[in-house]
Design a protein around this motif. Structure first.
Motif, mmCIF file in Angstrom:
data_model
loop_
_atom_site.group_PDB
_atom_site.id
_atom_site.type_symbol
_atom_site.label_atom_id
_atom_site.label_comp_id
_atom_site.label_asym_id
_atom_site.label_seq_id
_atom_site.Cartn_x
_atom_site.Cartn_y
_atom_site.Cartn_z
ATOM 1 N N UNK A 8 2.002 -1.654 -4.824
ATOM 2 C CA UNK A 8 0.761 -2.013 -4.477
ATOM 3 C C UNK A 8 -0.384 -1.159 -4.866
ATOM 4 N N UNK A 9 -0.484 0.301 -5.094
ATOM 5 C CA UNK A 9 -1.379 1.381 -5.738
ATOM 6 C C UNK A 9 -0.987 0.893 -7.167
ATOM 7 N N UNK A 10 0.096 1.081 -7.874
ATOM 8 C CA UNK A 10 -0.733 0.596 -8.912
ATOM 9 C C UNK A 10 -1.397 -0.821 -9.662
ATOM 10 N N UNK A 11 -0.973 -1.991 -8.539
ATOM 11 C CA UNK A 11 -1.477 -3.892 -8.309
ATOM 12 C C UNK A 11 -2.920 -2.984 -8.598
ATOM 13 N N UNK A 47 3.463 -16.581 -10.957
ATOM 14 C CA UNK A 47 4.366 -15.500 -11.648
ATOM 15 C C UNK A 47 3.333 -14.198 -12.051
ATOM 16 N N UNK A 48 3.517 -13.368 -10.732
ATOM 17 C CA UNK A 48 3.015 -11.763 -10.280
ATOM 18 C C UNK A 48 3.537 -11.376 -11.357
ATOM 19 N N UNK A 49 3.102 -10.447 -11.817
ATOM 20 C CA UNK A 49 3.776 -8.887 -13.113
ATOM 21 C C UNK A 49 2.158 -8.239 -12.722
ATOM 22 N N UNK A 50 2.635 -6.542 -13.534
ATOM 23 C CA UNK A 50 2.311 -5.539 -13.288
ATOM 24 C C UNK A 50 2.327 -5.444 -14.873
ATOM 25 N N UNK A 51 0.871 -5.062 -15.397
ATOM 26 C CA UNK A 51 0.894 -4.133 -17.089
ATOM 27 C C UNK A 51 1.420 -2.660 -16.971
#
Length: 198
Positions: free
Chosen positions: A19-22, A53-57
């Motif tokens: 969540x902090x990364x998002x 499609x949720x994702x984190x880079x």
């Protein structure tokens, strides 16, 4: 009851990281938009794809194994696995393991999967492993146990060593019996081309 508590604890732990990364990604996007001189429109199709499609880079995870080794994982992109909701699919994964004896192992692979429940990271699509002792290995895949630091190959591998090249049917890197550093065990029919040093 213990199983559900453990699952909830793992969910909370992963949420604390993801969540902090998002939030950082969203804040970065807001600052980029605020600096733009002209309004930038995002195509509806792209927004719909992001919603589907949720994702984190460029995620980064780090932790300490049971033996004190420091394990760090980074990737180009991470997203929930469509087939397994409790796992994550990873693109261009990189792993670094710094053992307590000062040795270091670096692993790169085209794709991978992180399973928080099993505490494993699976690397596939030509995994390449480089050790600080001078070994360079390539194989079809590796599995890293994130709690113990143990690494196991998923198939045969080709190895370049300081003393020559060889092939092996499998590899296990684990804490030595003495508990002092990690040791590499090659198995499954090792064939060595010895190259004596001049």
């Amino acid at each position: 009851m213990n199983g559900s508590d453990n699952l909830y604890s793992q969910f909370v732990a992963w949420s604390k990281m993801l969540l902090p990364l998002a939030a950082l990604a969203l804040l970065s996007t807001l600052f980029l938009w605020a600096r733009a001189s002209e309004p930038t429109a995002i195509p509806i199709a792209e927004l719909e794809e992001l919603a589907r499609e949720p994702r984190i880079s460029e995620p980064y995870f780090a932790g300490i194994a049971d033996d004190g080794s420091v394990i760090a994982l980074a990737a180009e992109e991470i997203r929930p696995d469509a087939d397994r909701p409790d796992a994550f699919a990873v693109t261009t994964i990189r792993a670094e393991i710094d053992a307590t004896d000062g040795s270091r192992i670096e692993i790169t692979a085209g794709r991978g999967e992180i399973d928080p429940r099993a505490k494993t990271a699976t690397m596939s699509e030509l995994a390449r492993l480089t050790s600080s002792s001078g070994y360079v290995m390539e194989t079809e895949g590796l599995v890293a146990d994130l709690s113990t630091g143990t690494i196991t190959s998923l198939g045969p591998l080709e190895v370049q060593a300081p003393y020559g090249d060889f092939t092996a049917g499998g590899l296990t890197i684990a804490l030595s019996e003495s508990g002092e550093g990690q040791q590499m065990v090659f198995n499954g029919g090792v064939r060595l081309l010895y190259q004596p040093q001049p």
